[in-house]
Design an enzyme around this catalytic site. Sequence first.
Site, PDB file in Angstrom:
ATOM      1  N   HIS A   1      26.759 -63.556   7.625  1.00  0.00           N
ATOM      2  CA  HIS A   1      27.141 -62.460   8.563  1.00  0.00           C
ATOM      3  C   HIS A   1      28.562 -62.744   8.350  1.00  0.00           C
ATOM      4  O   HIS A   1      29.718 -63.581   9.517  1.00  0.00           O
ATOM      5  CB  HIS A   1      26.770 -63.489  10.325  1.00  0.00           C
ATOM      6  CG  HIS A   1      25.361 -63.196   9.596  1.00  0.00           C
ATOM      7  ND1 HIS A   1      24.153 -62.464  10.580  1.00  0.00           N
ATOM      8  CD2 HIS A   1      24.136 -64.317   9.715  1.00  0.00           C
ATOM      9  CE1 HIS A   1      23.165 -62.473  10.251  1.00  0.00           C
ATOM     10  NE2 HIS A   1      22.965 -63.328  10.037  1.00  0.00           N
TER      11      HIS A   1
ATOM     12  N   HIS B   1      14.108 -62.492   7.399  1.00  0.00           N
ATOM     13  CA  HIS B   1      14.275 -62.758   8.507  1.00  0.00           C
ATOM     14  C   HIS B   1      12.549 -63.562   8.965  1.00  0.00           C
ATOM     15  O   HIS B   1      12.026 -62.575   9.366  1.00  0.00           O
ATOM     16  CB  HIS B   1      14.555 -62.703   9.884  1.00  0.00           C
ATOM     17  CG  HIS B   1      14.932 -63.859  10.563  1.00  0.00           C
ATOM     18  ND1 HIS B   1      15.684 -63.804  11.211  1.00  0.00           N
ATOM     19  CD2 HIS B   1      13.609 -63.828  12.071  1.00  0.00           C
ATOM     20  CE1 HIS B   1      15.419 -65.169  11.823  1.00  0.00           C
ATOM     21  NE2 HIS B   1      14.358 -65.022  12.569  1.00  0.00           N
TER      22      HIS B   1
ATOM     23  N   HIS C   1      17.199 -68.712   5.358  1.00  0.00           N
ATOM     24  CA  HIS C   1      17.431 -70.125   7.143  1.00  0.00           C
ATOM     25  C   HIS C   1      15.935 -70.700   6.729  1.00  0.00           C
ATOM     26  O   HIS C   1      15.496 -70.666   8.362  1.00  0.00           O
ATOM     27  CB  HIS C   1      17.984 -68.962   7.708  1.00  0.00           C
ATOM     28  CG  HIS C   1      17.647 -67.881   8.280  1.00  0.00           C
ATOM     29  ND1 HIS C   1      16.560 -67.501   8.840  1.00  0.00           N
ATOM     30  CD2 HIS C   1      18.097 -67.617   8.695  1.00  0.00           C
ATOM     31  CE1 HIS C   1      16.183 -67.045   8.672  1.00  0.00           C
ATOM     32  NE2 HIS C   1      17.324 -66.426   9.043  1.00  0.00           N
TER      33      HIS C   1
ATOM     34  N   ASP D   1      23.937 -68.764   6.497  1.00  0.00           N
ATOM     35  CA  ASP D   1      24.464 -68.090   7.821  1.00  0.00           C
ATOM     36  C   ASP D   1      25.147 -67.739   9.010  1.00  0.00           C
ATOM     37  O   ASP D   1      24.415 -68.197  10.022  1.00  0.00           O
ATOM     38  CB  ASP D   1      22.531 -68.208   8.322  1.00  0.00           C
ATOM     39  CG  ASP D   1      22.142 -67.632   9.307  1.00  0.00           C
ATOM     40  OD1 ASP D   1      22.371 -67.050   9.661  1.00  0.00           O
ATOM     41  OD2 ASP D   1      20.966 -67.719  10.204  1.00  0.00           O
TER      42      ASP D   1
ATOM     43  N   ARG E   1      30.550 -59.572  10.254  1.00  0.00           N
ATOM     44  CA  ARG E   1      30.741 -59.315  11.670  1.00  0.00           C
ATOM     45  C   ARG E   1      31.611 -57.544  11.076  1.00  0.00           C
ATOM     46  O   ARG E   1      31.831 -57.272  10.124  1.00  0.00           O
ATOM     47  CB  ARG E   1      31.366 -59.765  13.073  1.00  0.00           C
ATOM     48  CG  ARG E   1      30.486 -60.995  13.610  1.00  0.00           C
ATOM     49  CD  ARG E   1      29.202 -60.916  13.480  1.00  0.00           C
ATOM     50  NE  ARG E   1      27.982 -62.136  14.018  1.00  0.00           N
ATOM     51  CZ  ARG E   1      27.504 -62.127  14.290  1.00  0.00           C
ATOM     52  NH1 ARG E   1      26.314 -61.541  13.472  1.00  0.00           N
ATOM     53  NH2 ARG E   1      26.900 -63.313  14.832  1.00  0.00           N
TER      54      ARG E   1
ATOM     55  N   HIS F   1      23.875 -66.656   2.166  1.00  0.00           N
ATOM     56  CA  HIS F   1      23.428 -65.501   3.641  1.00  0.00           C
ATOM     57  C   HIS F   1      24.526 -65.944   4.649  1.00  0.00           C
ATOM     58  O   HIS F   1      24.648 -66.770   4.698  1.00  0.00           O
ATOM     59  CB  HIS F   1      21.747 -66.400   3.787  1.00  0.00           C
ATOM     60  CG  HIS F   1      21.610 -65.979   5.498  1.00  0.00           C
ATOM     61  ND1 HIS F   1      20.340 -65.072   5.586  1.00  0.00           N
ATOM     62  CD2 HIS F   1      22.165 -65.391   6.408  1.00  0.00           C
ATOM     63  CE1 HIS F   1      20.283 -64.266   6.197  1.00  0.00           C
ATOM     64  NE2 HIS F   1      21.601 -64.679   7.331  1.00  0.00           N
TER      65      HIS F   1
ATOM     66  N   HIS G   1      29.999 -65.687  17.175  1.00  0.00           N
ATOM     67  CA  HIS G   1      29.804 -65.495  18.439  1.00  0.00           C
ATOM     68  C   HIS G   1      31.066 -65.594  18.888  1.00  0.00           C
ATOM     69  O   HIS G   1      31.094 -66.564  18.772  1.00  0.00           O
ATOM     70  CB  HIS G   1      28.369 -65.191  19.327  1.00  0.00           C
ATOM     71  CG  HIS G   1      27.563 -65.173  18.854  1.00  0.00           C
ATOM     72  ND1 HIS G   1      27.094 -63.485  18.975  1.00  0.00           N
ATOM     73  CD2 HIS G   1      26.275 -65.371  17.607  1.00  0.00           C
ATOM     74  CE1 HIS G   1      25.809 -63.244  18.215  1.00  0.00           C
ATOM     75  NE2 HIS G   1      25.957 -64.539  17.415  1.00  0.00           N
TER      76      HIS G   1
ATOM     77  N   LYS H   1      17.053 -56.387   3.821  1.00  0.00           N
ATOM     78  CA  LYS H   1      17.022 -57.876   4.321  1.00  0.00           C
ATOM     79  C   LYS H   1      15.946 -56.853   5.977  1.00  0.00           C
ATOM     80  O   LYS H   1      16.614 -55.888   6.846  1.00  0.00           O
ATOM     81  CB  LYS H   1      18.457 -58.008   5.480  1.00  0.00           C
ATOM     82  CG  LYS H   1      18.475 -58.988   6.080  1.00  0.00           C
ATOM     83  CD  LYS H   1      18.054 -60.270   5.920  1.00  0.00           C
ATOM     84  CE  LYS H   1      17.579 -61.174   7.311  1.00  0.00           C
ATOM     85  NZ  LYS H   1      18.315 -62.138   7.644  1.00  0.00           N
TER      86      LYS H   1
END
Length: 356
Positions: free
Chosen positions: A22, A143, A181, A254, A24, A20, A258, A106
């Site tokens: 991210h 999620h 998660h 996860d 971007r 899992h 940011h 997802k």
Amino acid sequence: MTAQNDAVSTLSLTRPDDWHLHLRDGDRLAAVLPHTAAQFARAMVMPNLTPPIVTTKAALAYRDRILAALPAHADFQPLMTLYLTEETTPSEIRRARESGAVYGVKLYPAGATTHSEAGVKELSRVYPVLEAMVEQGLPLLLHGEVTDPTVDVFDRERVFIERHLVPLVARFPSLKVVLEHITTREAVAFVREAHPFVAATITPQHLLFDRNALFQGGLRPHHYCLPVLKREVHRRAVLEAAVSGNPKFFLGTDSAPHPRSGKESRCGCAGIYSAHAALELYAEAFDNANALDRLEGFASYAGADFYGLPRNQAKITLERVAWQVPEEFPFGAERLLPLRAGERMLWRLRANSPSA
Ligand code: DOR
Ligand code: ZN
């Protein structure tokens, strides 16, 4: 830590996967991808870009951008996912499967988290797509939080399980489901007791921190993610599941970068960046629980087995060597503050450690 544990100074593991993640896009992708590629052989790449990855065509194009952003000689395979919307069609699911590049779909309840606006409002509207996923053998990645504003933010996972997941799993007993998660003892109990097609990923932050970490001497935006950190009793339950050896529980960081400006803001974004030290963080959690011998099953075997993919062959070595996490990393035109910024880590990945 026990005397026996102290004696362990290196740990050889089959190269792990991150189930899992991210990544971007654009220059942000280029900034974070080397961290993951140094640690993991494969990663399940989340589709919550803007706009979201809702078609196989978009997933394949995103995959090409990830491959193009890989450092030279990196040995890393992105496993793509589709973002489920109420407009997703069964034929899109067939295309996804036939592409050979998409490994999961997802589901974000609309409004649950970062870039989830296009997600699902009413589960029954995606039933035909879930049927197609059963036919095609594509897992549903969830999620698992309700978005009902009357539900306390700390209860959203538990309520999602009661209201939505129990009926969903009963209705689609052959659908492979990964509850992503997990953060609560209720999630641990649900997954443990559910049929073998139900599994869960666990992040490093939910193993290492309880919700006090959000308020340690002040408000700590870099400890804010969704699902939010929970009480200590829940952290313990999640840790016990991770180290139990039960293959329904496996590694999924996860890691969700940011920009610093987006986290340290009037309305801070949810997401913790852990890719720079993911394995080391898990090693610390397993070491604390006296369970380093269970790390390989959790990090390198259980996820691959669940998804029906071959286990990796290469080995990596973790060593008990202290190092300091950088204060920041570049993140396109911005800066990225990693988990444990400026703090000491107790374990280090020997080769390819990006910060070594
Ligand atoms: O904390 C989170 N950040 N949770 C999610 O579900 C999404 C993620 C992100 O994309 O930033
Ligand atoms: Zn996520």
